[in-house]
Design a protein around this motif. Structure first.
Motif, PDB file in Angstrom:
ATOM      1  N   ASP A 290       7.094   8.422   7.062  1.00  0.00           N
ATOM      2  CA  ASP A 290       7.478   7.905   8.377  1.00  0.00           C
ATOM      3  C   ASP A 290       7.168   6.422   8.490  1.00  0.00           C
ATOM      4  O   ASP A 290       7.986   5.639   8.971  1.00  0.00           O
ATOM      5  CB  ASP A 290       6.677   8.627   9.473  1.00  0.00           C
ATOM      6  CG  ASP A 290       7.474   9.749  10.107  1.00  0.00           C
ATOM      7  OD1 ASP A 290       8.495  10.147   9.519  1.00  0.00           O
ATOM      8  OD2 ASP A 290       7.071  10.216  11.189  1.00  0.00           O
ATOM      9  N   LEU A 291       5.994   6.046   8.065  1.00  0.00           N
ATOM     10  CA  LEU A 291       5.591   4.642   8.162  1.00  0.00           C
ATOM     11  C   LEU A 291       6.503   3.764   7.305  1.00  0.00           C
ATOM     12  O   LEU A 291       6.948   2.702   7.736  1.00  0.00           O
ATOM     13  CB  LEU A 291       4.128   4.489   7.723  1.00  0.00           C
ATOM     14  CG  LEU A 291       3.078   5.187   8.585  1.00  0.00           C
ATOM     15  CD1 LEU A 291       1.689   4.995   7.986  1.00  0.00           C
ATOM     16  CD2 LEU A 291       3.111   4.682  10.020  1.00  0.00           C
TER      17      LEU A 291
ATOM     18  N   ARG B 221      -2.028   9.648  16.427  1.00  0.00           N
ATOM     19  CA  ARG B 221      -1.877  10.907  15.700  1.00  0.00           C
ATOM     20  C   ARG B 221      -3.182  11.668  15.591  1.00  0.00           C
ATOM     21  O   ARG B 221      -3.211  12.886  15.683  1.00  0.00           O
ATOM     22  CB  ARG B 221      -1.314  10.649  14.291  1.00  0.00           C
ATOM     23  CG  ARG B 221       0.118  10.151  14.299  1.00  0.00           C
ATOM     24  CD  ARG B 221       0.613   9.996  12.871  1.00  0.00           C
ATOM     25  NE  ARG B 221       1.886   9.298  12.781  1.00  0.00           N
ATOM     26  CZ  ARG B 221       3.051   9.890  12.490  1.00  0.00           C
ATOM     27  NH1 ARG B 221       3.100  11.183  12.277  1.00  0.00           N
ATOM     28  NH2 ARG B 221       4.155   9.179  12.411  1.00  0.00           N
TER      29      ARG B 221
ATOM     30  N   ASP C 142       6.118  14.215  -0.515  1.00  0.00           N
ATOM     31  CA  ASP C 142       5.513  15.290   0.285  1.00  0.00           C
ATOM     32  C   ASP C 142       4.351  14.741   1.129  1.00  0.00           C
ATOM     33  O   ASP C 142       3.262  15.301   1.143  1.00  0.00           O
ATOM     34  CB  ASP C 142       5.043  16.419  -0.633  1.00  0.00           C
ATOM     35  CG  ASP C 142       4.563  17.626   0.162  1.00  0.00           C
ATOM     36  OD1 ASP C 142       5.139  17.892   1.218  1.00  0.00           O
ATOM     37  OD2 ASP C 142       3.595  18.281  -0.284  1.00  0.00           O
ATOM     38  N   ALA C 143       4.615  13.631   1.795  1.00  0.00           N
ATOM     39  CA  ALA C 143       3.607  12.994   2.646  1.00  0.00           C
ATOM     40  C   ALA C 143       4.327  12.468   3.896  1.00  0.00           C
ATOM     41  O   ALA C 143       4.628  11.287   3.995  1.00  0.00           O
ATOM     42  CB  ALA C 143       2.919  11.860   1.903  1.00  0.00           C
ATOM     43  N   PRO C 144       4.581  13.359   4.842  1.00  0.00           N
ATOM     44  CA  PRO C 144       5.467  13.013   5.965  1.00  0.00           C
ATOM     45  C   PRO C 144       5.006  11.815   6.784  1.00  0.00           C
ATOM     46  O   PRO C 144       5.837  11.020   7.238  1.00  0.00           O
ATOM     47  CB  PRO C 144       5.486  14.288   6.816  1.00  0.00           C
ATOM     48  CG  PRO C 144       4.340  15.116   6.339  1.00  0.00           C
ATOM     49  CD  PRO C 144       4.123  14.752   4.902  1.00  0.00           C
ATOM     50  N   ILE C 145       3.714  11.663   6.949  1.00  0.00           N
ATOM     51  CA  ILE C 145       3.235  10.551   7.770  1.00  0.00           C
ATOM     52  C   ILE C 145       3.452   9.225   7.049  1.00  0.00           C
ATOM     53  O   ILE C 145       3.981   8.266   7.616  1.00  0.00           O
ATOM     54  CB  ILE C 145       1.753  10.751   8.143  1.00  0.00           C
ATOM     55  CG1 ILE C 145       1.614  11.969   9.067  1.00  0.00           C
ATOM     56  CG2 ILE C 145       1.185   9.502   8.812  1.00  0.00           C
ATOM     57  CD1 ILE C 145       0.186  12.285   9.468  1.00  0.00           C
ATOM     58  N   LEU C 146       3.082   9.166   5.774  1.00  0.00           N
ATOM     59  CA  LEU C 146       3.296   7.940   5.006  1.00  0.00           C
ATOM     60  C   LEU C 146       4.786   7.628   4.895  1.00  0.00           C
ATOM     61  O   LEU C 146       5.193   6.466   4.984  1.00  0.00           O
ATOM     62  CB  LEU C 146       2.677   8.083   3.611  1.00  0.00           C
ATOM     63  CG  LEU C 146       1.157   8.255   3.576  1.00  0.00           C
ATOM     64  CD1 LEU C 146       0.671   8.433   2.145  1.00  0.00           C
ATOM     65  CD2 LEU C 146       0.461   7.075   4.239  1.00  0.00           C
TER      66      LEU C 146
ATOM     67  N   CYS D  34      -6.057   0.780   4.160  1.00  0.00           N
ATOM     68  CA  CYS D  34      -5.372  -0.497   3.958  1.00  0.00           C
ATOM     69  C   CYS D  34      -5.328  -1.302   5.247  1.00  0.00           C
ATOM     70  O   CYS D  34      -5.689  -2.481   5.289  1.00  0.00           O
ATOM     71  CB  CYS D  34      -3.977  -0.182   3.423  1.00  0.00           C
ATOM     72  SG  CYS D  34      -2.835  -1.539   3.433  1.00  0.00           S
TER      73      CYS D  34
ATOM     74  N   CYS E 197       0.825  -1.199   0.000  1.00  0.00           N
ATOM     75  CA  CYS E 197       0.000   0.000   0.000  1.00  0.00           C
ATOM     76  C   CYS E 197       0.858   1.247   0.000  1.00  0.00           C
ATOM     77  O   CYS E 197       0.670   2.159  -0.821  1.00  0.00           O
ATOM     78  CB  CYS E 197      -0.902  -0.060   1.233  1.00  0.00           C
ATOM     79  SG  CYS E 197      -1.756   1.443   1.633  1.00  0.00           S
ATOM     80  N   LEU E 198       1.837   1.295   0.882  1.00  0.00           N
ATOM     81  CA  LEU E 198       2.631   2.513   1.059  1.00  0.00           C
ATOM     82  C   LEU E 198       3.544   2.807  -0.117  1.00  0.00           C
ATOM     83  O   LEU E 198       3.612   3.948  -0.595  1.00  0.00           O
ATOM     84  CB  LEU E 198       3.478   2.392   2.340  1.00  0.00           C
ATOM     85  CG  LEU E 198       2.711   2.408   3.656  1.00  0.00           C
ATOM     86  CD1 LEU E 198       3.625   2.016   4.807  1.00  0.00           C
ATOM     87  CD2 LEU E 198       2.107   3.789   3.891  1.00  0.00           C
TER      88      LEU E 198
ATOM     89  N   GLU F  73       1.590   4.148  -3.157  1.00  0.00           N
ATOM     90  CA  GLU F  73       1.115   5.512  -2.976  1.00  0.00           C
ATOM     91  C   GLU F  73       2.264   6.523  -2.997  1.00  0.00           C
ATOM     92  O   GLU F  73       2.155   7.593  -3.632  1.00  0.00           O
ATOM     93  CB  GLU F  73       0.358   5.616  -1.642  1.00  0.00           C
ATOM     94  CG  GLU F  73      -0.221   6.971  -1.338  1.00  0.00           C
ATOM     95  CD  GLU F  73      -1.401   7.347  -2.234  1.00  0.00           C
ATOM     96  OE1 GLU F  73      -1.964   6.452  -2.895  1.00  0.00           O
ATOM     97  OE2 GLU F  73      -1.729   8.554  -2.285  1.00  0.00           O
TER      98      GLU F  73
ATOM     99  N   GLU G   1      -3.387  11.625   4.339  1.00  0.00           N
ATOM    100  CA  GLU G   1      -2.368  10.575   4.454  1.00  0.00           C
ATOM    101  C   GLU G   1      -2.819   9.478   5.407  1.00  0.00           C
ATOM    102  O   GLU G   1      -2.650   8.285   5.146  1.00  0.00           O
ATOM    103  CB  GLU G   1      -1.057  11.161   4.980  1.00  0.00           C
ATOM    104  CG  GLU G   1      -0.400  12.136   4.048  1.00  0.00           C
ATOM    105  CD  GLU G   1       0.877  12.667   4.678  1.00  0.00           C
ATOM    106  OE1 GLU G   1       1.736  11.855   5.041  1.00  0.00           O
ATOM    107  OE2 GLU G   1       1.016  13.900   4.806  1.00  0.00           O
TER     108      GLU G   1
END
Lengths: 218, 218
Positions: free
Chosen positions: A154-155, B162, A148-152, B92, A92-93, A96, B85
């Motif tokens: 991070d994961l 979060r 430009d998706a800091p949370i994704l 998912c 998924c990550l 995206e 995000e």
DNA sequence: CAACCTAAAATATGATCAAATTATGGATTG
DNA sequence: CAATCCATAATTTGATCATATTTTAGGTTG
């Protein structure tokens, strides 16, 4: 005092220790199953106890270290089941993030990726495992930044921290020559601005790596 | 000394502080944007500096707290982009976790979920926001546990950390009466052993909550 | 083989130093 | 003369360390 030292002095010790230890785990310098002691680190890194403690807690929270009941901290050993979970999340990550990165790609990003991929190929030819792991990570890390998706991001980086140590073991056994990747496909798709094809290539690249780890654990 | 105190004494102080602070953030007792100071916590929780520090680093790594450049730590303010995000990741994760939970559901799990949902409804009727947030979380946390997928569960709980503070703000404004959920659908699907339908209900439940937050941020 | 003892390692506190924010007071300006 | 601004002092807070206490592991002895 040099400029570099001045800048680094601005960083708190706990931050420096964290980064140092994180890289060591990420590139497998500490093997899965190996214990990490506070006192060992204070000596090895020349830091005080409190900063070392903070860095360890942080990495524990990220899953890079595992807190045993009996006050022991180790680099976790991955199970086959763990890998399945990581694959689910990364499918998924990685898709995206690659999609978003393509839509936001700037010339200097593409230049960096091409250059890094070149260095990566050189490391493969030389059989330089350390350089291979590092450039491979930098390649994907850049894609995360571009998205430009800091949370994704991070994961995704957090997951890398979990399988990094095992990846080192795998590559050490298989040898750098036999590590196929989909970076060329990914780059051509990204240069063409085709987000969907980039996403697909990135997921395939991810799956190839995870497959290697899965085989080792079986 | 009571038995409880003896058992709790076995837990390290940094673990106790971590759990305490985590709950406070999770249920919005500390508002988004609010600063968290080390000295404030040592006084409030009656702990030493080092354990407090460790707990803060851990929660920072999980995204529950944000480290400002100037040594300050705050509960992060979510942006509309952040919510997007979080939705991508949760779509998912919540699906997969609910699917796996259904396949592994034991009678006592279902009993717990039904009971918790009942308490949740009571909290809604009473307008007890605190109880609502807590039972809602326990409901979903149990599903994560049932899934037998520790890494995916970690990721899902991390995301909860979060958006938790913002959820509190939303519910405070909207009022507990106007908080629809899909728990009944989810439970009937799970009792029927229909993993796919359970997954779908769980994702819809998640989306309803996220939608509320999204509206507030716009 | 179990109980005990010793050494090493982790936990936790408080003291000390450094940095940053806030408060204060005087000078300047409208 | 009042309001604003800036520089500096005071206070608060964070970072780090040294040390005391507690716990665990492993070896030793009865």
């Amino acid at each position: 005092m040099t400029v570099v030292e001045t800048v680094e002095a601005r960083l708190p010790a706990h931050e420096v220790v964290y980064r140092e230890l994180r890289e060591q785990i990420l590139f497998g310098e500490i093997a899965p199953g190996q214990a990490v002691t506070i006192q060992g680190l204070t000596e090895r890194l020349g830091a005080g106890m409190t900063p070392v403690r903070e860095a360890i807690r942080r990495l524990t929270a990220e899953g890079a270290l595992k807190f045993q009941g009996n006050r022991r901290v180790i680099v976790p050993l991955l199970s086959a089941k763990n890998i399945e979970e990581i694959i689910v999340a990364r499918k998924c990550l990685e898709g995206e993030l690659a999609r978003r990165a393509t839509e936001r790609a700037k010339p200097e990003d593409l230049q960096f990726l091409v250059q890094t991929d070149k260095l990566l190929d050189q490391a493969i030819v030389k059989g330089d495992l350390q350089a291979y792991l590092e450039h491979n990570f930098r390649f994907h890390e850049r894609i995360y930044d571009m998205a430009d998706a800091p949370i994704l991001a991070d994961l995704a980086e957090g997951l890398w921290l979990r399988f990094g140590p095992s990846l080192r073991v795998v590559c050490g056994r298989v040898g750098t020559q036999n590590l196929p990747d989909k970076h060329k496909d990914l780059l051509s798709a990204m240069q063409a601005g085709d987000a969907e094809r980039t996403a697909q290539a990135n997921v395939e690249d991810m799956m190839q790596g995870m497959e290697q780890v899965r085989i080792m654990l079986a």
